[in-house]
Design an enzyme around this catalytic site. Structure first.
Site, PDB file in Angstrom:
ATOM      1  N   PHE A 164       0.864  -1.181   0.000  1.00  0.00           N
ATOM      2  CA  PHE A 164       0.000   0.000   0.000  1.00  0.00           C
ATOM      3  C   PHE A 164       0.897   1.226   0.000  1.00  0.00           C
ATOM      4  O   PHE A 164       1.673   1.441   0.935  1.00  0.00           O
ATOM      5  CB  PHE A 164      -0.924   0.037   1.224  1.00  0.00           C
ATOM      6  CG  PHE A 164      -1.868   1.205   1.195  1.00  0.00           C
ATOM      7  CD1 PHE A 164      -3.053   1.133   0.482  1.00  0.00           C
ATOM      8  CD2 PHE A 164      -1.556   2.387   1.853  1.00  0.00           C
ATOM      9  CE1 PHE A 164      -3.917   2.222   0.437  1.00  0.00           C
ATOM     10  CE2 PHE A 164      -2.414   3.476   1.811  1.00  0.00           C
ATOM     11  CZ  PHE A 164      -3.598   3.398   1.101  1.00  0.00           C
ATOM     12  N   ASP A 249       9.715   2.916   1.123  1.00  0.00           N
ATOM     13  CA  ASP A 249       8.535   3.634   1.584  1.00  0.00           C
ATOM     14  C   ASP A 249       8.449   3.462   3.102  1.00  0.00           C
ATOM     15  O   ASP A 249       7.966   2.448   3.603  1.00  0.00           O
ATOM     16  CB  ASP A 249       7.290   3.080   0.901  1.00  0.00           C
ATOM     17  CG  ASP A 249       6.004   3.780   1.351  1.00  0.00           C
ATOM     18  OD1 ASP A 249       6.044   4.486   2.374  1.00  0.00           O
ATOM     19  OD2 ASP A 249       4.971   3.602   0.691  1.00  0.00           O
ATOM     20  N   LYS A 278       3.492  10.713   7.956  1.00  0.00           N
ATOM     21  CA  LYS A 278       2.715  10.313   9.127  1.00  0.00           C
ATOM     22  C   LYS A 278       3.252  10.901  10.425  1.00  0.00           C
ATOM     23  O   LYS A 278       2.927  12.035  10.770  1.00  0.00           O
ATOM     24  CB  LYS A 278       2.588   8.789   9.181  1.00  0.00           C
ATOM     25  CG  LYS A 278       1.692   8.211   8.082  1.00  0.00           C
ATOM     26  CD  LYS A 278       1.400   6.755   8.300  1.00  0.00           C
ATOM     27  CE  LYS A 278       0.530   6.170   7.185  1.00  0.00           C
ATOM     28  NZ  LYS A 278      -0.859   6.623   7.217  1.00  0.00           N
TER      29      LYS A 278
END
Length: 477
Positions: A164, A249, A278
């Site tokens: 994802f 990532d 985040k």
């Protein structure tokens, strides 16, 4: 806008905007507002599973509902609240920006705060030299696609099954979950999926020398899939061999989540591009960063007329930069990365001990405070019958027999690690303490034990969930 809402806003027009009062006075309408103006399906989900408790405040690792009950948040906004909710030092940093008259976003100038945050981030990745700031993780992924294609002159991109990377078009084109992709095609061309943790498949794809970049989550968020110890180093070697850029990532795994500043630090690899977001936001101002090698950056911004060839209008805004600087300060001064390593090891050991007591725990995996508990088909016949009843209705429905009682009976907010997943995922704030771990261990043990009693209250809940799922399916058809 309703007449009451219009009157309310008008009455305050001359008094200054008191957002806390807006929240308080309209809070009881939160679900009605979202049904009318936003995502009604999300509200239906919350009501169906009993999560519509109207959270009113948050502090550190905790949430408080409309009745004042305290919950331990093991979602942390999908990993956004690494330093906890409403950290005072983060709020002070943002207030200091708002109290100043900084020349924010001049565009025909550069921000000193952006330079400071870039400098601070690169201290953790001495093998990288340049930073590009964006507004979100998805946008960082998009930038990495452009940088890779520009730097290599190649079209191809490789990603892993079950990955994802975000929901914008380029990021979605490299995400392996079908549910997010269906109905949105055609997606970006020249994107190729390979199995995670499979070096042979990676080499076979790279050997054509048409691949600009291989992007990988060091630990996959959807499922908490941890690679073999040699996988990332092997991937780096193969990328170098075939002239492909290696992108890590770290949007969810970075900034201490796994007990190291970056998850790649567990394996000693040095990617060409690292993506973070985040936790970097402190939970208040969206921000992400693309950390890259200088030669890649110089291929993109190779002459003065290309100085603005890529960027983001709000990417270096002073509030986001201040949030990033304050977050790094908190991680360092409160030793939150070390805390994640210590308490993560404790929780992993506790859950692993449960595997010998409960036959439906298939595997426990993770690093630091990124933990997955995977459930699987039981051995005993009575449990098998109950398991198959739920699985026949919806794959992964069993996990709701774990998450719902945790929420209702133990005030723990947690969810599954992906669509149709059998893995419950823990992603708490890095500020949790030993008392919180006691809370987690006791609650999970209690609920998992109940799930192994047939008949029992948990399986009565399972029948209710199955009936609701069948009715929803019939209504949809």
């Amino acid at each position: 806008m309703s007449n009451a809402a219009f009157d309310f806003v008008s009455a305050r027009a001359n008094l200054g905007l008191d957002v806390a009062s807006v929240f308080a006075e309209r809070e009881s309408e939160r679900y009605a507002l979202h049904v009318r103006y936003m995502n009604e399906m999300m509200v239906r989900v919350l009501r169906a599973i009993g999560y519509d408790v109207r959270f009113r405040s948050g502090k550190g690792a905790y949430l408080f509902d409309s009745c004042g009950a305290r919950y331990l948040d093991l979602l942390s906004g999908w990993g956004v609240f690494g330093i906890g909710r409403n950290h005072p030092r983060l709020r002070e940093a943002l207030a200091s920006v708002l109290a100043s008259d900084f020349p924010n976003l001049v565009q025909m100038d550069v921000s000193p705060l952006a330079g400071v945050l870039a400098e601070r981030l690169l201290r953790y990745t001495p093998f990288l030299e340049k930073v590009c700031f964006t507004n979100s993780g998805s946008e960082a992924v998009e930038a990495s696609i452009k940088f890779s294609r520009r730097a290599t002159g190649r079209p191809g991109l490789v990603y892993c099954a079950h990955a994802f990377h975000g929901l914008s078009y380029g990021a979605l084109s490299m995400s392996g979950e079908t549910i997010f992709r269906d109905g949105f095609g055609p997606l970006l061309a020249n994107c190729f999926s390979i199995p995670f943790n499979d070096l042979a498949a990676l080499e076979q794809t790279l050997a054509h020398r048409q691949i600009a970049a291989f992007i990988v989550e060091p630990i996959q968020g959807k499922g908490v899939n941890v690679p073999d110890d040699g996988y990332l180093a092997g991937a780096q070697t193969l990328c170098h061999k075939y002239g492909t850029l290696f992108i890590a990532d770290e949007i969810q795994t970075g900034l201490g989540r796994t007990g190291r500043f970056l998850a790649i630090d567990h394996w000693g690899v040095e990617p060409d591009i690292v993506l973070v977001s985040k936790t970097l936001s402190g939970g208040h101002v969206p921000v992400a960063a693309v950390l890259t090698r200088k030669w890649i950056f110089d291929k993109v911004f190779d002459r003065m007329e290309r100085a603005v060839i890529h960027g983001s209008t709000f990417g270096t805004n002073d509030l986001a930069m201040a949030a990033g600087i304050a977050t790094l300060d908190v991680l360092e001064s409160e030793r939150l990365i070390e805390n994640a390593a210590r308490l993560g090891a404790r929780l992993l050991a506790s859950f692993e001990a449960m595997t010998s007591r409960y036959e439906m725990i298939k595997e426990v995996r993770g690093k630091g405070l990124m933990i997955g508990i995977e459930f699987g088909r039981p051995r005993s016949l009575k449990l098998q019958a109950a398991w198959h009843l739920l699985e026949a209705v919806n794959t992964g429905l069993f996990c709701q027999l774990i998450t719902l009682p945790l929420f209702k009976d133990h005030k723990i907010l947690v969810q599954v690690a992906g669509h149709a997943s059998h893995t419950v995922k823990l992603l708490p704030a890095l500020v949790i303490n030993d008392s919180d771990c006691d809370w987690i261990e006791h609650s999970f043990n209690d609920v998992i034990a109940d799930s192994h009693r047939v008949p029992g209250a948990v399986w009565s809940l399972g029948k209710t969930l199955a009936d609701h799922a069948l009715k929803a399916r019939a209504d949809h058809d």
